[in-house]
Write a protein that holds these residues in place. Structure first.
Motif, mmCIF file in Angstrom:
data_model
loop_
_atom_site.group_PDB
_atom_site.id
_atom_site.type_symbol
_atom_site.label_atom_id
_atom_site.label_comp_id
_atom_site.label_asym_id
_atom_site.label_seq_id
_atom_site.Cartn_x
_atom_site.Cartn_y
_atom_site.Cartn_z
ATOM 1 N N ALA A 115 6.797 -3.181 -0.014
ATOM 2 C CA ALA A 115 6.815 -3.148 1.449
ATOM 3 C C ALA A 115 7.917 -2.262 1.992
ATOM 4 O O ALA A 115 7.850 -1.816 3.136
ATOM 5 C CB ALA A 115 6.962 -4.571 1.992
ATOM 6 N N HIS A 153 1.836 -3.326 -2.051
ATOM 7 C CA HIS A 153 0.568 -2.827 -1.525
ATOM 8 C C HIS A 153 -0.159 -2.095 -2.648
ATOM 9 O O HIS A 153 0.393 -1.175 -3.265
ATOM 10 C CB HIS A 153 0.811 -1.880 -0.351
ATOM 11 N N ARG A 196 2.161 -3.124 7.720
ATOM 12 C CA ARG A 196 3.376 -2.631 7.065
ATOM 13 C C ARG A 196 4.517 -2.325 8.045
ATOM 14 O O ARG A 196 5.444 -1.599 7.693
ATOM 15 C CB ARG A 196 3.077 -1.385 6.226
ATOM 16 N N ASN A 212 5.021 4.269 7.245
ATOM 17 C CA ASN A 212 5.322 3.410 6.106
ATOM 18 C C ASN A 212 4.343 3.584 4.952
ATOM 19 O O ASN A 212 4.365 2.813 3.999
ATOM 20 C CB ASN A 212 5.321 1.939 6.547
#
Length: 569
Positions: free
Chosen positions: A421, A404, A474, A552
């Motif tokens: 991730a 990300h 996520r 997350n």
């Protein structure tokens, strides 16, 4: 009320509590309300009182009260299971929440769902329970972390009592520790901890309420016998040390009797930019690793030669043993050929022994599993009808690296450099290598013209759309849910049967449990500008505000300033 009147009221309450008849439901509910207001009053008195003797008495009373509260927490977990609170009707829970949040506004007439309405039966959900188990009820209602709620339920089963499949009460798993748990002179936290550690050594057999045979000490005593003696040790340091010694010794004995229980792959933390793992194997499985090490150490094999160099200049900066720098068709739009060529380490470095063994292992993880399966399927078809037909491949894991990034991180304008991730932070060098050698889909653009909306032409989400949805969410979008994105399902925010479409902006990733909660009407999912949000049940969120899981995300992602704007040319 004057001080004398207050003391008289307290003495009357204390005398009433000593009566053998016990408390009525109405009196118990009133004491619960008093229990929540006492700490604030005592705190205020402590600020104004200058007598040191009051401070001493407050410290002693608070410590004693804390022990009683610890026992009450476990008792509440037991009651949650005994009364099947996870099966209460959501409407019942809504009324209870209003009553608990605003007890002062309650009328003299008992509410149909109020805790002091013993003459009115509680309403239970018909069919599917509101929560999957008592632990999830405690986690959602109080709220608690699910693992803490589960720990309390397990402690209740170990120290208070259990229930069989028919709901019939069964004795606690550890009756001797249970007796110590009810002893006011023994710290309850030590007993709870000892019971949890003992349960790991003597788990309950699957499908029964009977524990496995007890673990014995070298002297022949059961671990529970020794533990129930040690928890009564008055000195905290001695108690802690002796309990640690006991369970370490017992764990070693268990592993010697059944080594399989100690096998596994363990993540042991991160330090100095490196992630540490521990691998514990049986000798037969360890031989596979030893064979890999031997081949990686052998300079006469291609694999051994390849693993000895960290970087091969002939591959234009691509790490040795990995695929060459991707062609223009495979590179993302924002990586040029020159950037790809410069993405690897600056110079070749000879790999030391641990590094070349690791490179050999990573080489297996980077194999193209899909290509292997295609080749195997093709050979299977060719061998059809022949005697020597190839055996089917076992199910294979497909490792996937998903990163990300913000626009600022991609441009190199941020202090951070991306997050995987699974929450691993990348360095600038790691990010540069991944960008250049991987097949990366820039999700903000939907990749190279990949379609992010197929309307009602198909119900299932194509792979590019599924990747975009999972990269955005996520994981499960319900606040606090820890189910990883690989275990999640993709939910149509507007139900497919009601005319919903297959589009990224109208989709959300959810774990199986919460996905069912949506279809059962317990949760509501909305799309806020293309970002899915959840409205929790009223008994969990009286304000009914749209919320989104942030568990997350990095802390910096939640409080990140806007990306810098490039100056005009």
């Amino acid at each position: 009320m004057s001080n004398n009147n207050l003391r008289q009221a307290v003495e009357q309450i204390a005398a009433h509590l000593r009566q053998p008849a016990g408390l009525s439901a109405q009196d118990a509910a009133a004491l619960c309300q008093l229990m929540t207001s006492l700490p604030a009053a005592l705190h205020q008195a402590a600020q104004a009182n200058t007598d040191p003797r009051y401070a001493v008495r407050l410290a002693s009373s608070t410590e004693s009260a804390g022990d009683h509260i610890a026992r009450l927490k476990i008792l509440c977990a037991h009651l949650a299971e005994r009364h099947a609170l996870h099966c209460l009707d959501p409407r019942e829970l809504d009324v209870l929440r209003d009553h608990c949040d605003s007890p002062d506004t309650a009328t003299d007439e008992p509410s149909p769902a109020a805790p002091d309405s013993a003459d009115v039966a509680a309403r239970y959900a018909l069919g599917r329970p509101t929560f999957k188990d008592p632990a999830e009820f405690l986690a959602g209602w109080l709220p608690l972390d699910y693992h803490e709620a589960k720990r309390r339920v397990n402690a209740a089963r170990q120290l208070i009592g259990r229930f069989d499949d028919a709901g019939v009460p069964v004795d606690p798993q550890f009756p001797k520790l249970a007796a110590k748990f009810n002893d006011a002179s023994v710290p309850p936290q030590s007993v709870i901890s000892a019971a949890g550690r003992l349960a790991a050594l003597e788990p309950v057999a699957e499908g029964t309420e009977q524990p496995l045979p007890p673990v014995l000490t070298p002297e022949g005593a059961t671990v529970e016998d020794v533990a129930q003696s040690l928890v009564a040790e008055p000195n905290p340091a001695t108690r802690s040390k002796k309990l640690n010694q006991l369970f370490k010794q017992a764990r070693t004995t268990t592993e010697q009797l059944d080594p399989v229980t100690a096998t596994g792959l363990f993540r042991t933390g991160a330090k100095n930019g490196l992630v540490n793992y521990a691998l514990r194997l049986l000798p037969g499985d360890a031989e596979l690793i030893e064979s890999l090490i031997a081949q990686a150490d052998n300079p006469r094999t291609d694999a051994g030669t390849d693993s000895r160099v960290l970087d091969d200049p002939a591959e234009a900066g691509a790490p040795s043993g990995s695929a060459p720098a991707p062609d223009a068709e495979d590179r993302p739009d924002f990586v040029t050929a020159e950037e790809a060529a410069q993405s690897g380490p600056i110079s070749s470095v000879a790999a030391n022994v641990p590094q070349r063994r690791l490179r050999a292992l990573l080489g297996f993880l980077r194999l193209d599993i899909d290509k292997i399966l295609r080749d195997h399927s093709r050979r299977q078809r060719k061998a059809k009808g022949k005697a020597q037909k190839r055996a089917a491949l076992p199910p294979l894991v497909r490792p996937l690296v998903m990163v990300h990034l913000t626009l600022a991180e991609l441009r190199g304008e941020a202090k951070t450099h991306g997050l995987t991730a699974h929450g691993l932070e990348l360095s600038a060098t790691d990010l540069r290598r991944i960008l250049a050698r991987a097949r990366i889909i820039p999700m903000t653009l939907g990749g190279k013209g990949e379609i992010l909306d197929v309307g009602r032409s198909q119900r299932e989400y194509p792979l590019p759309m599924a990747r975009a949805i999972k990269a955005r969410d996520r994981g499960c979008i319900v606040p606090g849910c820890k189910v990883p994105v690989e275990h999640c399902e993709i939910h149509h925010i507007r139900f497919w049967k009601d005319g919903g479409v297959t589009a990224v902006r109208w989709a959300a990733t959810m774990c199986t449990k919460h996905h069912h909660d949506v279809h059962a009407g317990l949760l509501k999912v909305i799309s806020n500008g293309g970002v899915p949000q959840v409205i929790l049940p009223k008994f969990q969120d009286p304000l009914q505000l749209p919320r989104r899981n942030s568990i997350n995300y990095r802390l910096g992602d939640l409080f990140r300033p806007a990306d810098p704007v490039a100056p005009p040319p």
